[in-house]
Design an enzyme around this catalytic site. Structure first.
Site, PDB file in Angstrom:
ATOM      1  N   ASP A  14       0.855  -1.205   0.000  1.00 39.69           N
ATOM      2  CA  ASP A  14       0.000   0.000   0.000  1.00 39.69           C
ATOM      3  C   ASP A  14       0.884   1.248   0.000  1.00 39.69           C
ATOM      4  O   ASP A  14       0.837   2.067   0.915  1.00 39.69           O
ATOM      5  CB  ASP A  14      -0.926  -0.002   1.227  1.00 39.69           C
ATOM      6  CG  ASP A  14      -0.164  -0.038   2.556  1.00 39.69           C
ATOM      7  OD1 ASP A  14      -0.741   0.368   3.573  1.00 39.69           O
ATOM      8  OD2 ASP A  14       1.024  -0.458   2.568  1.00 39.69           O
ATOM      9  N   ASP A  19       6.850   1.086   1.970  1.00 37.94           N
ATOM     10  CA  ASP A  19       6.632   0.109   0.899  1.00 37.94           C
ATOM     11  C   ASP A  19       7.551   0.441  -0.283  1.00 37.94           C
ATOM     12  O   ASP A  19       8.195  -0.440  -0.856  1.00 37.94           O
ATOM     13  CB  ASP A  19       5.198   0.158   0.389  1.00 37.94           C
ATOM     14  CG  ASP A  19       4.145  -0.016   1.461  1.00 37.94           C
ATOM     15  OD1 ASP A  19       3.935   0.943   2.234  1.00 37.94           O
ATOM     16  OD2 ASP A  19       3.554  -1.107   1.536  1.00 37.94           O
ATOM     17  N   ASN A  43      -2.505   2.501   3.528  1.00 38.75           N
ATOM     18  CA  ASN A  43      -1.987   3.844   3.819  1.00 38.75           C
ATOM     19  C   ASN A  43      -2.853   4.931   3.191  1.00 38.75           C
ATOM     20  O   ASN A  43      -3.006   6.019   3.743  1.00 38.75           O
ATOM     21  CB  ASN A  43      -0.552   3.983   3.297  1.00 38.75           C
ATOM     22  CG  ASN A  43       0.445   3.276   4.185  1.00 38.75           C
ATOM     23  OD1 ASN A  43       0.308   3.281   5.411  1.00 38.75           O
ATOM     24  ND2 ASN A  43       1.417   2.620   3.579  1.00 38.75           N
ATOM     25  N   THR A 127       3.376  -5.977   2.214  1.00 42.87           N
ATOM     26  CA  THR A 127       3.769  -4.873   3.101  1.00 42.87           C
ATOM     27  C   THR A 127       2.591  -3.943   3.406  1.00 42.87           C
ATOM     28  O   THR A 127       2.796  -2.786   3.781  1.00 42.87           O
ATOM     29  CB  THR A 127       4.921  -4.062   2.470  1.00 42.87           C
ATOM     30  OG1 THR A 127       4.493  -3.582   1.176  1.00 42.87           O
ATOM     31  CG2 THR A 127       6.167  -4.901   2.315  1.00 42.87           C
ATOM     32  N   PHE A 168      -0.949  -1.386  12.351  1.00 40.16           N
ATOM     33  CA  PHE A 168      -1.852  -0.858  11.329  1.00 40.16           C
ATOM     34  C   PHE A 168      -2.255  -1.904  10.283  1.00 40.16           C
ATOM     35  O   PHE A 168      -3.446  -2.071   9.999  1.00 40.16           O
ATOM     36  CB  PHE A 168      -1.175   0.339  10.642  1.00 40.16           C
ATOM     37  CG  PHE A 168      -1.991   0.965   9.548  1.00 40.16           C
ATOM     38  CD1 PHE A 168      -1.722   0.671   8.213  1.00 40.16           C
ATOM     39  CD2 PHE A 168      -3.023   1.838   9.844  1.00 40.16           C
ATOM     40  CE1 PHE A 168      -2.474   1.251   7.193  1.00 40.16           C
ATOM     41  CE2 PHE A 168      -3.786   2.424   8.836  1.00 40.16           C
ATOM     42  CZ  PHE A 168      -3.516   2.124   7.509  1.00 40.16           C
ATOM     43  N   ASN A 169      -1.299  -2.591   9.667  1.00 39.10           N
ATOM     44  CA  ASN A 169      -1.632  -3.498   8.566  1.00 39.10           C
ATOM     45  C   ASN A 169      -2.618  -4.584   8.992  1.00 39.10           C
ATOM     46  O   ASN A 169      -3.537  -4.926   8.252  1.00 39.10           O
ATOM     47  CB  ASN A 169      -0.365  -4.165   8.010  1.00 39.10           C
ATOM     48  CG  ASN A 169       0.469  -3.217   7.172  1.00 39.10           C
ATOM     49  OD1 ASN A 169      -0.019  -2.188   6.711  1.00 39.10           O
ATOM     50  ND2 ASN A 169       1.740  -3.546   6.995  1.00 39.10           N
ATOM     51  N   HIS A 241       9.785  -0.309   8.542  1.00 42.11           N
ATOM     52  CA  HIS A 241       8.847  -1.432   8.699  1.00 42.11           C
ATOM     53  C   HIS A 241       8.891  -2.366   7.481  1.00 42.11           C
ATOM     54  O   HIS A 241       9.297  -3.515   7.587  1.00 42.11           O
ATOM     55  CB  HIS A 241       7.418  -0.905   8.884  1.00 42.11           C
ATOM     56  CG  HIS A 241       7.225   0.011  10.043  1.00 42.11           C
ATOM     57  ND1 HIS A 241       7.449  -0.354  11.353  1.00 42.11           N
ATOM     58  CD2 HIS A 241       6.832   1.314  10.102  1.00 42.11           C
ATOM     59  CE1 HIS A 241       7.186   0.657  12.157  1.00 42.11           C
ATOM     60  NE2 HIS A 241       6.808   1.688  11.433  1.00 42.11           N
ATOM     61  N   ASP A 242       8.460  -1.888   6.349  1.00 35.59           N
ATOM     62  CA  ASP A 242       8.311  -2.757   5.170  1.00 35.59           C
ATOM     63  C   ASP A 242       9.631  -3.299   4.635  1.00 35.59           C
ATOM     64  O   ASP A 242       9.700  -4.475   4.232  1.00 35.59           O
ATOM     65  CB  ASP A 242       7.541  -2.008   4.083  1.00 35.59           C
ATOM     66  CG  ASP A 242       6.116  -1.698   4.507  1.00 35.59           C
ATOM     67  OD1 ASP A 242       5.533  -0.756   3.969  1.00 35.59           O
ATOM     68  OD2 ASP A 242       5.596  -2.395   5.403  1.00 35.59           O
TER      69      ASP A 242
HETATM   70  O1  RIB Z   1       2.547  -0.301  10.749  1.00 38.87           O
HETATM   71  C1  RIB Z   1       3.435  -0.092   9.680  1.00 38.87           C
HETATM   72  C2  RIB Z   1       2.809  -0.499   8.383  1.00 38.87           C
HETATM   73  O2  RIB Z   1       1.663   0.320   8.133  1.00 38.87           O
HETATM   74  C3  RIB Z   1       3.734  -0.287   7.169  1.00 38.87           C
HETATM   75  O3  RIB Z   1       3.453  -1.262   6.205  1.00 38.87           O
HETATM   76  C4  RIB Z   1       3.329   1.069   6.655  1.00 38.87           C
HETATM   77  O4  RIB Z   1       3.541   1.204   5.245  1.00 38.87           O
HETATM   78  C5  RIB Z   1       1.855   1.050   6.929  1.00 38.87           C
HETATM   79  O5  RIB Z   1       1.230   0.351   5.881  1.00 38.87           O
HETATM   80 CA    CA Z   2       2.922  -0.617   3.935  1.00 40.61          CA
END
Ligand code: RIB
Ligand code: CA
Length: 316
Positions: A14, A19, A43, A127, A168-169, A241-242
């Site tokens: 996203d 990403d 996102n 991701t 979040f994801n 993160h990704d």
């Molecule tokens: O929590 C981090 C994730 O949420 C990452 O993938 C960032 O791109 C958002 O999508």
């Molecule tokens: Ca992401």
């Protein structure tokens, strides 16, 4: 998997600054055969993440079909993160307009076609929310054996970042995550436990900016933008993160990992979207995921910085 093994992959995300950096790393590795790219809502809206996917692939010279994913999670309404990634989902440096159109297939069907046609099992690098991957598993269970593994950024055994319990994801689509974690497909989980350690510091941004090729210049600006949100929260750097979901496939030696049985909370007033890891083995269930728990930050950062030199050798 040694340094020379080539890895056929589907990039599902996203974009999203991190990403985009993850995809930049995947292309730069020279070891990943990017067979398809699929967008997912997260996102930003599906329209924006899809447009960003096209622009990133144009910038990086990724020659693979791109398919648009579902506009919303399996059950609940969409959630976006403009506070982190901006209104476009990829605010910051100007990017080229897409040089390619979209596949006529949906993300789910492009994933299925890619798996069907590949001579060897394919790694899905997810991701963003797991909506597309869950849809694939629901629609095409016969293709499960063609998925080598799912390397995903999502969750956190110890804590969340969108609620105290949920990352979040996973929180965007917990039902999709439950389907994925129950599927039996090998999972490599880069949760917040490791991604919050994988900080790229301002000194690292400057190293990338000093490389002096167009892609490195943009990555340095993406990092600067991504850092703004995190600096205001007291971070010393930008959490990658990704990119952890890609780096763990390329350089597992810089991480520590532990097989765990992970359950996804889909109910609960305070804990919906939590990834509940059985650290003490009290459930008696066999592990369903390899959870990444720590990283050598300096080695991670050096590998990421070095990868950006790829784009200076005319290797687009
Ligand atoms: O929590 C981090 C994730 O949420 C990452 O993938 C960032 O791109 C958002 O999508
Ligand atoms: Ca992401």
């Amino acid at each position: 998997m040694n340094e020379q093994t080539r890895i056929p992959v589907i990039l599902d995300g996203d974009p999203g600054h991190d990403d985009a950096i993850a995809w930049t790393l995947a292309k730069a590795s020279g070891r990943m055969d990017i067979l398809a790219v699929t967008s997912v809502a997260g996102n930003q809206t599906i329209q924006k993440t899809t447009y960003n996917a096209q622009r990133i692939c144009t910038l990086l010279g990724i020659d693979a079909p791109i398919a648009q994913g579902r506009p919303r999670p399996l059950i609940e309404p969409p959630m976006n993160a403009p506070s982190v990634h901006g209104e476009s989902g990829l605010d910051g440096p100007p990017l080229p307009e897409p040089a390619m159109g979209l596949s006529e297939l949906s993300a789910c069907e492009l994933m299925a076609k890619t798996l069907r046609e590949s001579l060897t099992p394919v790694t899905i690098i997810s991701t963003g929310p797991l909506t597309n991957t869950a849809a694939l598993l629901l629609a095409h269970p016969e293709l499960k054996e063609k998925i080598a593994r799912i390397s995903l950024m999502g969750g956190g055994i110890a804590y969340g970042n969108w609620t105290p319990a949920a990352e979040f994801n996973i929180l965007v689509d917990p039902e999709a995550a439950k389907i994925v974690f129950r599927s039996g497909v090998p999972i490599l989980m880069a949760g917040l436990d490791v991604t919050e350690q994988a900080l790229i510091l301002p000194e690292d941004f400057r190293r990338i900016a000093a490389i002096g090729n167009p892609v490195a210049d943009i990555v340095a600006q993406w990092l600067e933008f991504f850092y703004i949100f995190h600096k205001n929260l007291g971070y010393d750097g930008a959490p990658m993160h990704d990119p952890c979901a890609v780096m763990a496939l390329l350089h597992p030696e810089v991480f520590t990992m532990k097989p765990l049985y992970v359950q996804i909370e889909t109910a609960g007033k305070y804990c919906r979207g939590a990834t509940v890891g059985d650290l003490l083995g009290v459930t008696g269930h066999a592990p369903n995921a390899t959870c990444i728990l720590s990283v050598d930050r300096k080695r991670f950062a050096d590998l990421l910085v070095d990868a950006m030199r790829f784009y200076g050798e005319g290797q687009k």
